[in-house]
Scaffold this motif. Structure first.
Motif, PDB file in Angstrom:
ATOM      1  N   GLY A 133       0.821  -1.213   0.000  1.00 52.82           N
ATOM      2  CA  GLY A 133       0.000   0.000   0.000  1.00 52.82           C
ATOM      3  C   GLY A 133       0.855   1.264   0.000  1.00 52.82           C
ATOM      4  N   ASP A 134       0.183   2.407   0.234  1.00 54.41           N
ATOM      5  CA  ASP A 134       0.886   3.695   0.161  1.00 54.41           C
ATOM      6  C   ASP A 134       1.908   3.873   1.278  1.00 54.41           C
ATOM      7  OD1 ASP A 134      -0.683   4.186  -1.950  1.00 54.41           O
ATOM      8  OD2 ASP A 134      -2.081   5.538  -0.923  1.00 54.41           O
ATOM      9  N   TYR A 135       1.642   3.276   2.408  1.00 57.08           N
ATOM     10  CA  TYR A 135       2.531   3.470   3.558  1.00 57.08           C
ATOM     11  C   TYR A 135       3.198   2.150   3.923  1.00 57.08           C
ATOM     12  CZ  TYR A 135      -0.091   7.798   3.791  1.00 57.08           C
ATOM     13  OH  TYR A 135      -0.659   8.989   3.478  1.00 57.08           O
ATOM     14  N   ALA A 136       4.513   2.197   4.105  1.00 55.06           N
ATOM     15  CA  ALA A 136       5.252   0.955   4.291  1.00 55.06           C
ATOM     16  C   ALA A 136       5.252   0.489   5.740  1.00 55.06           C
ATOM     17  CB  ALA A 136       6.683   1.118   3.810  1.00 55.06           C
ATOM     18  N   ASP A 137       5.317   1.438   6.686  1.00 50.62           N
ATOM     19  CA  ASP A 137       5.399   1.038   8.084  1.00 50.62           C
ATOM     20  C   ASP A 137       4.942   2.196   8.980  1.00 50.62           C
ATOM     21  OD1 ASP A 137       7.452   2.832   7.835  1.00 50.62           O
ATOM     22  OD2 ASP A 137       9.060   1.351   8.106  1.00 50.62           O
ATOM     23  N   TYR A 138       5.155   2.014  10.254  1.00 50.26           N
ATOM     24  CA  TYR A 138       4.719   3.016  11.219  1.00 50.26           C
ATOM     25  C   TYR A 138       5.356   4.381  10.962  1.00 50.26           C
ATOM     26  CZ  TYR A 138       4.283   5.487  15.656  1.00 50.26           C
ATOM     27  OH  TYR A 138       4.044   6.438  16.607  1.00 50.26           O
ATOM     28  N   GLU A 139       6.659   4.393  10.640  1.00 51.03           N
ATOM     29  CA  GLU A 139       7.362   5.661  10.398  1.00 51.03           C
ATOM     30  C   GLU A 139       6.712   6.415   9.241  1.00 51.03           C
ATOM     31  OE1 GLU A 139       9.431   7.074  12.330  1.00 51.03           O
ATOM     32  OE2 GLU A 139       9.421   5.317  13.644  1.00 51.03           O
ATOM     33  N   ALA A 140       6.348   5.665   8.194  1.00 52.26           N
ATOM     34  CA  ALA A 140       5.716   6.280   7.023  1.00 52.26           C
ATOM     35  C   ALA A 140       4.349   6.857   7.395  1.00 52.26           C
ATOM     36  CB  ALA A 140       5.586   5.260   5.903  1.00 52.26           C
ATOM     37  N   LEU A 141       3.602   6.118   8.212  1.00 54.85           N
ATOM     38  CA  LEU A 141       2.282   6.593   8.648  1.00 54.85           C
ATOM     39  C   LEU A 141       2.427   7.882   9.443  1.00 54.85           C
ATOM     40  CD1 LEU A 141       0.531   3.321   9.879  1.00 54.85           C
ATOM     41  CD2 LEU A 141      -0.190   4.722   7.957  1.00 54.85           C
ATOM     42  N   LYS A 142       3.433   7.898  10.306  1.00 53.21           N
ATOM     43  CA  LYS A 142       3.650   9.045  11.164  1.00 53.21           C
ATOM     44  C   LYS A 142       4.047  10.262  10.307  1.00 53.21           C
ATOM     45  CE  LYS A 142       5.185   9.874  15.800  1.00 53.21           C
ATOM     46  NZ  LYS A 142       6.008   9.467  16.929  1.00 53.21           N
ATOM     47  N   ALA A 143       4.891  10.009   9.300  1.00 54.19           N
ATOM     48  CA  ALA A 143       5.323  11.083   8.412  1.00 54.19           C
ATOM     49  C   ALA A 143       4.144  11.585   7.574  1.00 54.19           C
ATOM     50  CB  ALA A 143       6.444  10.588   7.510  1.00 54.19           C
ATOM     51  N   GLY A 144       3.172  10.705   7.325  1.00 51.67           N
ATOM     52  CA  GLY A 144       2.005  11.077   6.527  1.00 51.67           C
ATOM     53  C   GLY A 144       1.124  12.113   7.196  1.00 51.67           C
ATOM     54  N   GLY A 145       1.254  12.266   8.505  1.00 48.07           N
ATOM     55  CA  GLY A 145       0.506  13.281   9.248  1.00 48.07           C
ATOM     56  C   GLY A 145      -0.991  13.178   9.031  1.00 48.07           C
TER      57      GLY A 145
END
Lengths: 277, 220
Positions: A133-145
């Protein structure tokens, strides 16, 4: 909250009875009876639920079978008493069950009404993503704001719970687990947040479709519980669980863990006991 | 497709669902039957009993009607076992629903009997009928017309209240369906299915009630 209040009320109602009928030696009673009377539920996968053959299975059920195996060298010598979550404490207090293993969260309040064994699982909230999907992991989700939407089960604390891990994420609440997962599948949500055990089970059921974001929070311990006042019985159940996680029954525990949560446990290190490290 | 998936889940679990349905029917049938018998006695005492009996039964009826069925079920299961009467979950549940049903039927019967003009009892007395003859030949046939519609209402309430027995671990229809939901995650679909089956049961009771109503109606 309502559930807690109800349970507390029920428990308070039966505390009197608990004092009256203090049993001398539950371990001997159970051995004499020839089978264990075990309390658990039947509606929560992967903890305690009915499989396609209408057999009661799950991680809680495996723990109870381990206790029966410890008692009679036969994991089938169990009579399961089907109980709702609210009935866990009253059924112990009124001697309707010998022991309860039913994803029971250890809280100080409950510890005043039952005696908890050592924990056999640490529950927490996790995040599940679509694989690729669009986000690879927790860090990506967090960066997604605030671009990130998280689906979650409807709950008074749902919003705060998600924001504890992803402060800016949008929270969409759903009424049931299937709808929550559906939101992730259809792309309405970028991640689903719920109990780690539910996620692990769902991912084990649908291999290669989902992935864990790799972050867990809101820890809580799951323990079995017995009626207070019988140290020998408590010690016995504790020994069974302890040796399942670190000793002779590790393979059984690990096989069960693998079956319900889909991941392999490495055996405890040989030599100095792990629990004192 | 969702519908096919739901039908497949229902078909796979058919024995579990039928077992649950059978439990629901047994619980409902026993509770309504026993509750009605007990309720008629309650109604008779409330109408014709002496002061002391009326007072005692009034407390019984008011207490049961004023308590949530949920609490009654828990009380029958737990408090009775503390006293030493160890009922199974099924027995305790049926007992609780019977008590609940009896208090409602009792009031229905009382209302119906009191609605019959006093003159009828006096007339029956004056032609020399005993109380039991008066009751069965004069009062009951008239009261029955009043009782039936509200009795059907109470009966359907009991069928629905039988789902509360799941709290003490009786696997009735709703809990049986919940067990399938926990495995398949088809919550909305299967709850709809459970609701539909309960509707069928209650619809059958209502039709049966209507049939008896027609039988006892005054021919026009």
């Amino acid at each position: 909250m309502l559930k807690n209040l109800k349970t507390a009320g029920l428990a308070a109602l039966f505390v009197g009875s608990a004092v009256g009928a203090a049993h001398a030696d539950k371990l001997q009673d159970v051995l004499d009876r020839g089978y264990l009377i075990a309390g658990s539920g039947s509606t929560n996968a992967p903890w305690h639920f009915k499989d396609e053959n209408n057999e009661l299975v799950g991680f809680d059920i495996d723990m109870l079978r381990l206790i029966a195996k410890g008692l009679f060298d036969d994991p089938t010598k169990v009579e399961f008493v089907n109980q709702s979550g609210d009935a866990r404490i009253p059924n112990l207090a009124t001697d309707k069950v010998d022991v309860t293993c039913q994803f029971m969260t250890v809280t100080p309040g409950r510890a005043q009404q039952v005696e908890f064994t050592i924990p056999y699982y640490r529950e927490g909230v996790g995040l599940m993503l679509l694989d690729g999907g669009d986000y690879a992991d927790y860090e990506a989700l967090k960066a997604g704001g605030s671009d990130v939407t998280v689906s979650v089960l409807q709950n008074v604390y749902a919003e705060d719970m998600v924001h504890a891990a992803l402060p800016e994420a949008n929270v969409d609440q759903y009424e049931s687990v299937d709808l929550m997962y559906q939101a992730l599948n259809s792309g309405r949500a970028d991640a689903a947040a719920t109990d780690q055990s539910s996620l692990s089970w769902f991912m084990a059921q649908n291999p290669d479709r989902y992935k864990d974001a790799g972050f867990g929070w809101n820890p809580q311990s799951y323990s079995c519980a017995v009626k207070p006042g019988d140290q020998r019985w408590l010690n016995f159940v504790n020994s069974v669980l302890h040796e399942a996680m670190t000793g002779v029954d590790f393979n059984t525990y690990a096989a069960s863990y693998q079956q319900w949560f889909g991941s392999e446990l490495s055996p405890p290190q040989i030599g100095f006991p792990v629990e004192f490290k | 497709m969702e519908i096919l998936q739901t039908l497949e889940a229902i078909w796979l679990a058919r024995t579990a669902i039928l077992d649950g349905l059978w439990n629901t029917i047994q619980i409902s049938f026993l509770s309504i039957l026993l509750g009605t018998i007990l309720g008629i006695i309650v109604g008779l005492i409330l109408t014709y009993g002496n002061r002391a009996a009326r007072f005692a039964i009034r407390i019984y009826s008011d207490f049961l009607r004023g308590t949530p069925v949920f609490v009654l079920i828990l009380a029958c299961f737990y408090i009775l076992s503390v006293v030493g009467l160890d009922l199974t979950a099924f027995q305790a549940g049926v007992f609780a629903l019977t008590l609940f049903c009896s208090s409602h039927v009792g009031e229905i019967v009382r209302g119906a009997l009191q609605a019959i003009p006093k003159g009828q009892t006096e007339a029956a007395k004056s032609i020399g009928l005993t109380f039991s003859k008066t009751f069965f030949s004069v009062l009951l046939p008239q009261a029955l017309r009043q009782i039936l519609p509200t009795w059907v209402n109470t009966a359907t309430e009991i069928v629905k209240a039988s789902t509360l027995l799941s709290i003490i671990g009786v696997v009735e229809l709703l809990l049986a369906v919940q067990q399938i939901i926990s495995r398949t995650y088809l919550s909305l679909e299967l709850y709809f299915f459970a609701g539909f089956v309960f509707f069928i049961i209650n619809f059958a009771i209502e039709k049966a009630g209507r049939y008896v109503e027609r039988k006892v109606a005054i021919p026009t």
